[in-house]
Design an enzyme around this catalytic site. Structure first.
Site, PDB file in Angstrom:
ATOM      1  N   SER A 119       8.171  68.330  38.306  1.00 45.59           N
ATOM      2  CA  SER A 119       8.478  68.637  36.910  1.00 45.59           C
ATOM      3  C   SER A 119       9.983  68.527  36.677  1.00 45.59           C
ATOM      4  CB  SER A 119       7.991  70.040  36.556  1.00 45.59           C
ATOM      5  OG  SER A 119       6.625  70.203  36.894  1.00 45.59           O
ATOM      6  N   HIS A 124      20.293  66.285  26.623  1.00 45.60           N
ATOM      7  CA  HIS A 124      21.354  65.347  26.281  1.00 45.60           C
ATOM      8  C   HIS A 124      21.923  65.761  24.925  1.00 45.60           C
ATOM      9  CE1 HIS A 124      19.890  62.673  29.469  1.00 45.60           C
ATOM     10  NE2 HIS A 124      18.680  62.909  28.993  1.00 45.60           N
ATOM     11  N   CYS A 147       4.486  70.840  35.682  1.00 44.98           N
ATOM     12  CA  CYS A 147       3.161  70.638  36.251  1.00 44.98           C
ATOM     13  C   CYS A 147       2.691  71.946  36.863  1.00 44.98           C
ATOM     14  CB  CYS A 147       3.183  69.558  37.324  1.00 44.98           C
ATOM     15  SG  CYS A 147       3.317  67.895  36.678  1.00 44.98           S
TER      16      CYS A 147
END
Length: 271
Positions: A119, A124, A147
């Site tokens: 995972s 950003h 996950c």
């Protein structure tokens, strides 16, 4: 009364579901001169440096019940930062995380990447301005993909409050499937009707919100726009006393138009 953990899915092997939360956060300000716009970029770069990004991601990992394995971070010249965080699922913490809808606890530039075991978390940021109108924006793109049993939705309130955003656009999707002990496939392991149900009451009160959900595809979309704002908080480098009432009205219209265009995803012209 049956204990909550007794109601959980009894799985055959590892939970293979992928839960992905992606959202854009926008901060808007009015910076009329080149000097003010430069100062705004410097402020953003200082406020969201690698050290603070690391603190934010560390708290996100704690909230979703993940264990941090390794951290790497870097600030850049003239601006920007990045953080990489290796994380694994923590079984003890996940036992305490509920599956019912409800808000979790609960504020980035440049690039952040956090790996869980199978995972990741990425952030950003994009400061942007245009000299014609004097409007400057700061955008953060955030992706939290997990996950297994841990859920990214629990960190939602913390991230929104960390950035004090004017606009938030979110997508949440559950992908793949996992099998129970009888071999039956399960394409989702928790109930969800709307991302809004995971937001705290004070967050819901501050924003106007719109949902577009595709339940049969386990895809949930929510857009949020700040309801009210004090224009003095949007004047970078100057205050209300530096403008005439007529100029303040013009600036307020510019800010409202900028927010509306981002929220609706199109140019709306004068408002």
């Amino acid at each position: 009364m049956v204990a909550r953990h007794d109601k959980r899915l009894k799985l055959h092997g590892f939970n293979n579901l992928t839960k992905s939360l992606s959202f854009n956060i926008y901060d808007i300000c009015y910076a009329p001169s080149e000097q003010h716009r430069g100062e705004y970029i410097e402020y953003i770069d200082e406020a969201y440096n690698a050290e603070r990004l690391t603190q934010i991601l560390t708290e996100v990992a704690n909230i979703i019940g993940a264990n941090i394995l390794d951290i790497s971070r870097q600030d850049y010249d003239p601006q920007g930062a990045s953080v990489t965080m290796l994380i694994s699922e923590e079984p003890i913490a996940t036992e305490k995380i509920g599956y019912t809808e409800g808000p979790g606890p609960g504020p980035l530039p440049e690039t952040v990447l956090a790996h869980l075991d199978k995972s990741h978390i990425t952030v950003h940021t994009y400061p942007e301005s245009h000299p014609a109108g004097g409007i400057s924006t700061f955008r953060a793109d955030i992706d939290v993909s997990t996950c297994g049993r841990i859920s990214p939705l629990r960190a939602l309130n913390f991230l929104i409050h960390s950035l004090e955003s004017d606009i938030v656009i979110m997508d949440y999707r559950v992908r793949g499937f996992t099998r129970d002990i009888r071999g039956k496939k399960h394409f989702i392991d928790h109930k969800i009707n709307s991302i809004q149900n995971f937001l705290s009451r004070d967050t819901q009160d501050r924003y106007q919100m719109v949902d577009v959900n595709v339940y049969q595809e386990y895809l949930f979309h929510t857009k949020m726009l700040i309801k009210e704002f004090d224009i003095d908080q949007y004047l970078f480098g100057m205050g209300k006393e530096d403008y005439s009432p007529k100029e303040l009205k013009r600036i307020e219209r510019l800010l409202q138009r900028e927010m509306a265009e981002i929220f609706y995803g199109k140019n709306v012209g004068r408002i």
